[in-house]
Structure formats: structure tokens, C-alpha cells
Design an enzyme around this catalytic site. Structure first.
Site, PDB file in Angstrom:
ATOM      1  N   HIS A  21       0.865  -1.187   0.000  1.00 42.77           N
ATOM      2  CA  HIS A  21       0.000   0.000   0.000  1.00 42.77           C
ATOM      3  C   HIS A  21       0.903   1.239   0.000  1.00 42.77           C
ATOM      4  O   HIS A  21       2.133   1.110  -0.059  1.00 42.77           O
ATOM      5  CB  HIS A  21      -0.980  -0.026   1.181  1.00 42.77           C
ATOM      6  CG  HIS A  21      -0.348  -0.201   2.537  1.00 42.77           C
ATOM      7  ND1 HIS A  21       0.574   0.674   3.058  1.00 42.77           N
ATOM      8  CD2 HIS A  21      -0.499  -1.171   3.480  1.00 42.77           C
ATOM      9  CE1 HIS A  21       0.930   0.273   4.271  1.00 42.77           C
ATOM     10  NE2 HIS A  21       0.305  -0.859   4.543  1.00 42.77           N
ATOM     11  N   HIS A  24       4.087   1.174   2.149  1.00 44.58           N
ATOM     12  CA  HIS A  24       5.263   0.502   1.589  1.00 44.58           C
ATOM     13  C   HIS A  24       5.899   1.338   0.484  1.00 44.58           C
ATOM     14  O   HIS A  24       7.117   1.384   0.343  1.00 44.58           O
ATOM     15  CB  HIS A  24       4.889  -0.874   1.021  1.00 44.58           C
ATOM     16  CG  HIS A  24       4.216  -1.777   2.011  1.00 44.58           C
ATOM     17  ND1 HIS A  24       2.855  -1.931   2.054  1.00 44.58           N
ATOM     18  CD2 HIS A  24       4.724  -2.558   2.994  1.00 44.58           C
ATOM     19  CE1 HIS A  24       2.543  -2.775   3.023  1.00 44.58           C
ATOM     20  NE2 HIS A  24       3.655  -3.171   3.615  1.00 44.58           N
ATOM     21  N   CYS A 129       3.382 -13.949  19.224  1.00 45.97           N
ATOM     22  CA  CYS A 129       2.277 -13.462  18.394  1.00 45.97           C
ATOM     23  C   CYS A 129       2.566 -13.834  16.940  1.00 45.97           C
ATOM     24  O   CYS A 129       3.569 -13.401  16.375  1.00 45.97           O
ATOM     25  CB  CYS A 129       2.121 -11.950  18.534  1.00 45.97           C
ATOM     26  SG  CYS A 129       0.963 -11.268  17.319  1.00 45.97           S
ATOM     27  N   CYS A 132       2.740 -10.794  14.432  1.00 44.01           N
ATOM     28  CA  CYS A 132       3.988 -10.007  14.447  1.00 44.01           C
ATOM     29  C   CYS A 132       5.189 -10.884  14.169  1.00 44.01           C
ATOM     30  O   CYS A 132       6.278 -10.366  13.942  1.00 44.01           O
ATOM     31  CB  CYS A 132       4.235  -9.363  15.805  1.00 44.01           C
ATOM     32  SG  CYS A 132       2.975  -8.234  16.342  1.00 44.01           S
ATOM     33  N   CYS A 150      -2.050  -8.755  21.846  1.00 44.65           N
ATOM     34  CA  CYS A 150      -1.119  -7.953  21.046  1.00 44.65           C
ATOM     35  C   CYS A 150      -1.847  -6.675  20.617  1.00 44.65           C
ATOM     36  O   CYS A 150      -2.966  -6.746  20.113  1.00 44.65           O
ATOM     37  CB  CYS A 150      -0.686  -8.758  19.823  1.00 44.65           C
ATOM     38  SG  CYS A 150       0.041  -7.728  18.547  1.00 44.65           S
ATOM     39  N   HIS A 153      -2.609  -6.876  16.727  1.00 42.27           N
ATOM     40  CA  HIS A 153      -3.455  -7.938  16.179  1.00 42.27           C
ATOM     41  C   HIS A 153      -4.648  -8.299  17.063  1.00 42.27           C
ATOM     42  O   HIS A 153      -5.491  -9.101  16.677  1.00 42.27           O
ATOM     43  CB  HIS A 153      -2.607  -9.167  15.860  1.00 42.27           C
ATOM     44  CG  HIS A 153      -1.562  -8.860  14.833  1.00 42.27           C
ATOM     45  ND1 HIS A 153      -0.280  -8.480  15.163  1.00 42.27           N
ATOM     46  CD2 HIS A 153      -1.639  -8.786  13.490  1.00 42.27           C
ATOM     47  CE1 HIS A 153       0.401  -8.216  14.046  1.00 42.27           C
ATOM     48  NE2 HIS A 153      -0.396  -8.397  13.023  1.00 42.27           N
ATOM     49  N   LYS A 296      -4.288   4.049  11.538  1.00 40.22           N
ATOM     50  CA  LYS A 296      -3.312   3.089  11.079  1.00 40.22           C
ATOM     51  C   LYS A 296      -3.797   2.452   9.767  1.00 40.22           C
ATOM     52  O   LYS A 296      -4.978   2.175   9.625  1.00 40.22           O
ATOM     53  CB  LYS A 296      -3.196   1.995  12.161  1.00 40.22           C
ATOM     54  CG  LYS A 296      -1.977   1.145  12.006  1.00 40.22           C
ATOM     55  CD  LYS A 296      -1.920   0.108  13.100  1.00 40.22           C
ATOM     56  CE  LYS A 296      -1.060  -0.995  12.540  1.00 40.22           C
ATOM     57  NZ  LYS A 296       0.109  -1.319  13.130  1.00 40.22           N
ATOM     58  N   LYS A 299      -6.045  -3.283   6.095  1.00 39.63           N
ATOM     59  CA  LYS A 299      -7.000  -3.801   5.122  1.00 39.63           C
ATOM     60  C   LYS A 299      -8.410  -3.729   5.677  1.00 39.63           C
ATOM     61  O   LYS A 299      -9.344  -3.309   5.008  1.00 39.63           O
ATOM     62  CB  LYS A 299      -6.656  -5.265   4.830  1.00 39.63           C
ATOM     63  CG  LYS A 299      -6.065  -5.468   3.447  1.00 39.63           C
ATOM     64  CD  LYS A 299      -6.119  -6.935   3.081  1.00 39.63           C
ATOM     65  CE  LYS A 299      -4.732  -7.511   2.906  1.00 39.63           C
ATOM     66  NZ  LYS A 299      -4.683  -8.946   2.775  1.00 39.63           N
TER      67      LYS A 299
END
Ligand code: ME8
Length: 534
Positions: A21, A24, A129, A132, A150, A153, A296, A299
């Protein structure tokens, strides 16, 4: 910044459980502009990017999609390439960590460190996790409905107890501290480096480099029941790409990473390299973490903007301009689509594109009469007079003062300033310098009014237009690293057809000093189309 004639820059290798996205694309665009600048400056450039594939979460994504793992990996790697190609990112190497060349290299270095007693067997017990791919301390977790989960997540980590191999990071404590002291710019920006140093000084603990439970990955050469876990596998991609004749590119000049993986790059990585007798990279540039509309990127929130779609809807240059000129590398920021359009309209469409258009149209009027915009002694005088007027420099206080102080010859000082900023990887400042410059050029044009002058003073108009064309040429050369396609178009509009080729063969300095004759022969489409805000 070293004086060698090679330059090697890397992006992180991205996980392929999703498609890149705009987050990146930020790292890739930074690396791309830096690589291109070094290339046009005459260096032999290597720019590597790629995908991190040996990961449990990718295996899980493939299963979730009901796909066979290898088919899934091939498909995702191709999709990643499509994104970078779609954005015109000109990497020289694309590595997949499932490639045999990478497996061989990783097994070799693992064996080296094992033989040096830097890798030993132990037992690991911890909360792991999967999202991660990391063990978590209780401090890293947050409480949800009475359970520690986490924070990224929102899942409780698994309790794992297993046989593992550990890397003896603690052994390198002193060597690392000495290395940081000798290389005060190793990690940029400085505040990130301070965090790394402080963390190191608190005392380094050995870390686990293998997993017994993971099945997919690189098997340890000294214990095939275990696979390499994350860091050996991921980090050594930077060495894998420097084989088969490319050995002289190592050590890398620059790793571009975001702050979440800075510890691994700035602490683990140098120690792992020391253990296997490799030189250490020159610099690590740490980017900020950016959000979209304050949230943040994820998706599930539906805010993961596809960079190719974005640049097709608007423009590629808008994405690069907005990301690289709005935020200082290292600071957090929020991606705001409306702001991106406003920035593009004001900096590229208005200040740059309109001026190019004015010059082309007026030059055509002149050339109808006498052909070419050529150089003459008079030009230097116009330029000098204009440069000497300090009120011309008020577009950006800081940039102006610095520029004026840099050199008495203004022509060299602009190019020099951009070079300085690019070599410090201060992309925002390099861009700001060019845009402050364009502001001044516009003021110069408004003051001289060549569109009026043309009616009574042909010679005077020629001088002004020559000055403007020459300056646009200089701006084009300085901005080429960021907008190669558009700057090539600009050169063609100015009658400088061979510039793209000359730049790609490293002739930036030569072109900056060259005296040009501008053959402007036709009116073209606008260089940057103004965009409407919906
Ligand atoms: O961490 N803001 O891969 P990854 C800024 N495979 N940068 C962002 C971003 C955001 N919101 N989101 C992603 C990994 N990035 C490992 C790396 S390297 C040996 C192994 C960028 O797919 C940023 O550069 O999670 C970050 O380092 C990278 O994407 C993480 O990609």
C-alpha cells in the site's frame, strides 16, 4: 557518504501476505529517488528490493485463500513487482527469500556463526504473536476483556516452549557501542539513533534465531529439525544480492527501513555481520510511520490506498511529490488526499508547469521571427542583476539564507545545495530548494513581464526568456531524480532531446555546467495538468 564509485541502496523486503500500500511505497520511492540521483551523478548503482516469503503468516494467508503455497507465493511476488513497475521504481535487483541462492547463503552464514560459537542451543519459553512473528513481553501487550493481547493484532499470543538456537548478541555489546561512537551518523535521523544507543546501553540479550514448530523456511545446516526464524533469513537478503560479480557493492551505502524494524537493522544486523566477518553498512535511514486520515493503515479499515491506483487516478508525480516534500523523513505523518492535490497543483501545475508553458509560448513567438534562443554575453548580466536582488529570495527564509551563504556564484550554488541535500538523504530539503527556486523564477518573470516586453523589445525579451529557459533546465536537472519521465519531457520541450540518455549515463555535473542553446520548436501539452478537488 563515501567517495567510492559504487552505490548500493536497499528497501526492506516486504511480506507477501498482502499487496503493497502507500505505506510501503514510501520506502520504495525514497530509495528510488536516492538511487537515481546517485546514478545520474555517475555512480554504478545497485538498488535492491524484494519479498520476505519464509514466514508463518504467509503460509496461513495461503491456507486462508485456499491456495497451494508455491502458487500463492508466485502470484504474490508477481503482484509486488507489478506495483513497483507500475510506479516506475527502477530497482536493479528483486529478491525472493525462497530462492535457492538465498537459502544457500543463509545456511552458509549460519554455519559460520555456529562454528564461531556465536550460535548455541537453548530453550525458549515465551508468548508468541503469529501476526507479528515475534515473542512478546507482558509490557508489549494490552488488556482486552481481562486478557493480555497484542496491540496490533488484538489476539492473545500463544504460549510457546521449545528448543531453539540463540545468537550471542551479548558478546557484541562493546563492539557495537564502539562502532556507534565511531559512526555518529550510522542511523538517521539522530533521535532514532539515540534510542538505539540507549537501548544497547541498557544491556543486550541473546535472541532466538530458529523455530522448531515452523515447517516452512530455511533449515539450519547444523540441525535440520529447525528452521531459521526471521532475522537471519530476512536480513541476509542484502548480502545474497551482492554475489556473482556484485560483491564490490557490499557494504551497502544505505538501508531504508521504518522505525518498527530499526532495532533489528541497527543492533542485530551489525552483530550478525561481525560474527560472519562482513563489513558493516554505511547508513540506515529510518522513516516515519504514516497513517491515513489519522488511522493506522489496515485492510480491515479499508484505508490501504493502492499506490498504483492512486497514481493512475491522479499522477505518479503527485504521489512522489506529496510523500517526499511534505514530510521530513523520520517524522510521523498523516496521508491526506486533498492536501496531496493542493500540493501538486501549487508546486507542479502552477509554479512549474505554467512557467514552462509561458516560456515555450513566448519563445515560439520569438522563434517565428528568428529561430533559436541562444546564449549571448548579455544573458550573464541579466542573471547576475536578478540574483543580486535579495528580495527575490524570500520564498523560504531558511533555504534562501543557506543558499546565499553557500557560494558567490549563484548558478553553482543551487545545484550544489541540491547535491548536498541529496547526499545527506534530506529529500524534503532538496525538493524545497527547487521549489523555492521556482517561486523566484516566477517572480522574476512577473517583474520582467516578457509577454509585454515582446511587443517593443525583442532583444530584451530574448534575454529574459533565455534566462528562464536556462533556469528551468537547471530545475529539471535537479528534479530529475524524483520525476524522471516529466523532466525528460521538459528537456524535449526545450529542445534538449539527448538529456535523458546523458543523465542515465551519469552526466549530471557535465550538463549542469554546460552552456545550452534552446531550440523550442512547438507547443506541447501542459507538463503538469491541474487537478480538481472533488
Ligand atoms: O517488516 N508507513 O515487512 P512489511 C511507513 N519483512 N512505512 C510503511 C508503512 C506505513 N504505514 N507500512 C509499511 C517487514 N511501511 C519485514 C522486513 S527487512 C530485512 C524485513 C514500509 O511487509 C516500511 O518501510 O511489514 C516498513 O519497513 C516496511 O514497509 C514493512 O513491510
Amino acid at each position: 557518504m563515501s567517495e567510492k564509485n559504487t552505490f548500493f541502496v536497499t528497501t526492506p523486503i516486504y511480506y507477501t501476505n498482502g499487496i503493497p500500500h502507500i505505506g510501503h511505497s514510501y520506502s520504495s520511492l525514497i530509495a528510488d529517488s536516492i538511487a537515481r540521483f546517485q546514478k545520474v551523478s555517475g555512480k554504478r548503482v545497485k538498488f535492491s528490493t524484494g519479498v520476505d516469503e519464509n514466514s508463518q503468516k504467509i503460509v496461513e494467508s495461503a491456507e486462508k485463500d485456499g491456495k497451494e503455497i508455491w502458487a500463492y507465493l508466485d502470484e504474490m511476488a508477481a503482484k509486488h513487482k507489478e506495483v513497483w513497475d507500475g510506479l516506475g521504481i527502477q530497482y536493479t535487483d528483486f529478491i525472493r527469500t525462497t530462492e535457492p541462492r538465498h537459502h544457500e547463503l543463509v545456511r552458509e552464514v549460519l554455519q559460520k556463526s555456529f562454528d564461531a560459537w556465536d550460535i548455541y542451543q537453548g530453550e525458549y519459553e515465551g508468548k508468541y504473536c503469529v501476526g507479528c512473528e515475534a515473542f512478546k513481553k507482558d509490557d508489549d501487550l494490552i488488556e482486552r476483556d481481562g486478557v493480555l493481547v497484542c496491540p496490533d493484532h488484538l489476539k492473545a499470543p500463544d504460549l510457546i516452549k521449545e528448543k531453539n538456537y540463540f545468537f550471542k548478541l551479548s558478546k557484541y555489546q562493546q563492539q557495537l557501542e564502539d562502532f556507534y561512537a565511531k559512526n555518529p551518523e550510522f542511523v538517521m535521523p539522530q533521535d532514532r539513533f539515540n534510542e538505539v544507543i540507549a537501548f544497547t546501553k541498557r544491556g543486550l540479550e541473546d535472541f532466538s534465531v530458529s523455530r522448531e514448530t515452523n515447517k516452512f523456511g530455511i533449515k539450519l545446516p547444523f540441525d535440520e529439525s529447525q528452521v531459521s526464524y526471521v532475522w537471519y533469513d530476512a536480513l541476509f537478503n542484502y548480502i545474497t544480492v551482492c554475489q556473482n560479480g556484485d560483491e564490490d557493492f557490499w557494504p551497502a551505502d544505505l538501508h531504508v527501513v521504518w522505525k518498527d524494524i530499526i532495532r533489528f537493522h541497527a543492533i542485530y544486523w551489525p552483530a550478525m555481520l561481525m560474527s560472519a566477518w562482513y563489513d558493516l553498512p554505511e547508513n540506515i535511514l529510518t522513516t516515519w510511520f504514516f497513517t491515513v486520515d489519522g488511522q493506522k493503515i489496515s485492510k480491515s479499515l479499508g484505508n490501504a490506498i493502492d499506490p498504483v491506483e492512486f497514481s493512475e487516478t491522479y499522477s505518479k508525480e503527485m504521489l512522489t511529490l506529496y510523500l517526499l516534500s511534505t514530510f521530513n523523513i523520520g517524522q510521523d505523518g498523516d496521508f491526506d488526499q486533498k492536501q496531496a492535490i493542493l500540493t501538486y497543483n501549487s508546486k507542479l501545475a502552477n509554479n512549474f508547469g505554467n512557467l514552462v508553458n509561458r516560456v515555450v509560448v513566448l519563445a515560439l513567438k520569438l522563434t517565428e521571427k528568428s529561430g533559436i534562443l541562444d546564449t549571448g554575453l548579455h544573458n550573464t548580466q541579466v542573471e547576475a542583476e536578478w540574483y543580486a536582488a535579495p528580495d527575490m529570495w524570500n520564498a523560504d527564509e531558511q533555504v534562501n539564507r543557506e543558499t546565499l551563504n553557500l557560494s558567490s556564484t549563484w548558478m553553482a550554488s543551487y545545484a550544489h545545495m541540491v547535491k548536498l541535500r541529496m547526499n545527506e538523504y534530506n529529500l524534503k530539503s532538496a525538493l524545497d530548494t527547487s521549489f523555492a527556486f521556482l517561486d523566484m523564477l516566477n517572480k522574476f518573470a512577473d517583474e520582467k513581464e516578457p509577454w509585454k516586453m515582446i511587443k517593443e523589445d525583442e532583444e530584451g525579451t530574448r534575454e529574459v526568456l533565455y534566462t528562464l529557459a536556462e533556469w528551468l533546465r537547471q530545475v529539471g536537472l535537479s528534479l530529475y531524480a524524483f520525476f524522471p519521465e516529466k523532466m525528460s519531457e521538459l528537456f524535449i520541450k526545450l529542445g534538449l532531446e539527448d538529456y535523458n540518455e546523458l543523465l542515465l549515463s551519469g552526466k549530471l555535473a557535465f550538463l549542469q555546467e554546460k552552456q545550452e542553446i534552446f531550440k523550442i520548436t512547438q507547443k506541447w501539452e501542459a507538463l503538469f495538468q491541474r487537478l480538481e478537488i472533488n
